[in-house]
Design a protein around this motif. Sequence first.
Motif, PDB file in Angstrom:
ATOM      1  N   SER A   4      -9.476   3.609   7.116  1.00 49.46           N
ATOM      2  CA  SER A   4     -10.372   4.831   7.614  1.00 49.46           C
ATOM      3  C   SER A   4     -10.955   6.346   6.426  1.00 49.46           C
ATOM      4  O   SER A   4      -9.973   5.791   5.457  1.00 49.46           O
ATOM      5  CB  SER A   4      -8.847   5.162   9.337  1.00 49.46           C
ATOM      6  N   VAL A   6     -11.707  10.408   6.749  1.00 40.46           N
ATOM      7  CA  VAL A   6     -12.078  12.250   6.896  1.00 40.46           C
ATOM      8  C   VAL A   6     -12.750  12.995   6.521  1.00 40.46           C
ATOM      9  O   VAL A   6     -12.368  12.993   5.474  1.00 40.46           O
ATOM     10  CB  VAL A   6     -10.885  12.442   8.249  1.00 40.46           C
ATOM     11  N   THR A   8     -15.415  16.304   5.857  1.00 43.15           N
ATOM     12  CA  THR A   8     -15.489  17.562   6.322  1.00 43.15           C
ATOM     13  C   THR A   8     -17.139  17.626   6.241  1.00 43.15           C
ATOM     14  O   THR A   8     -16.848  18.061   4.890  1.00 43.15           O
ATOM     15  CB  THR A   8     -14.986  18.443   6.689  1.00 43.15           C
ATOM     16  N   GLU A  96     -16.742  17.856  11.332  1.00 41.67           N
ATOM     17  CA  GLU A  96     -15.172  16.538  10.902  1.00 41.67           C
ATOM     18  C   GLU A  96     -15.629  15.693  11.816  1.00 41.67           C
ATOM     19  O   GLU A  96     -16.058  15.607  13.369  1.00 41.67           O
ATOM     20  CB  GLU A  96     -13.843  17.695  11.717  1.00 41.67           C
ATOM     21  N   CYS A  97     -15.857  14.264  10.545  1.00 40.08           N
ATOM     22  CA  CYS A  97     -15.580  13.098  10.297  1.00 40.08           C
ATOM     23  C   CYS A  97     -14.757  12.409  11.069  1.00 40.08           C
ATOM     24  O   CYS A  97     -14.205  11.950   9.826  1.00 40.08           O
ATOM     25  CB  CYS A  97     -17.230  12.625   9.899  1.00 40.08           C
ATOM     26  N   THR A  98     -14.052  11.153  11.803  1.00 42.54           N
ATOM     27  CA  THR A  98     -13.074  10.796  11.364  1.00 42.54           C
ATOM     28  C   THR A  98     -14.418   9.451  11.725  1.00 42.54           C
ATOM     29  O   THR A  98     -14.719   9.156  13.129  1.00 42.54           O
ATOM     30  CB  THR A  98     -11.760  10.691  12.702  1.00 42.54           C
TER      31      THR A  98
END
Length: 127
Positions: A4, A6, A8, A96-98
């Motif tokens: 994963s 994260v 921005t 913001e992307c997860t």
Amino acid sequence: MKKSCVLTRTFSCDPGRVWLYLSNPTMNHWRRDVTDAEISADGMHVTEIGSDGSRTEITFTDKEKPRRMTGSFVHGKLKGSFTFILLGGGDSTSLECTFEVEGIGLFTKPQKLLEGHLDMLSQALGA
């Protein structure tokens, strides 16, 4: 194996515009890797047809216009989930992307995949 990341990004436009592009991969041809997309009537399911003929099935579990969208995707043996949170208003938006991916072992690079999409989005928005 799950991986994963994260990320921005900031765009110099309002959240509604960013949200519209994220909702529709064929809007103004912003996704250069997608030649066509089938979007369900309620907008909660998208089938992307890639320029290589591949298919990506996207199912949204939550869409709060223009603030947030969450969902999952399947692309061949690759599957994953995502959350996009849009903050700001007026002429500036932080996104913001997860992003979580599983399926192809050590070669899975979620950050590289996500950065590619965000680069295309940035070019389309002129931001």
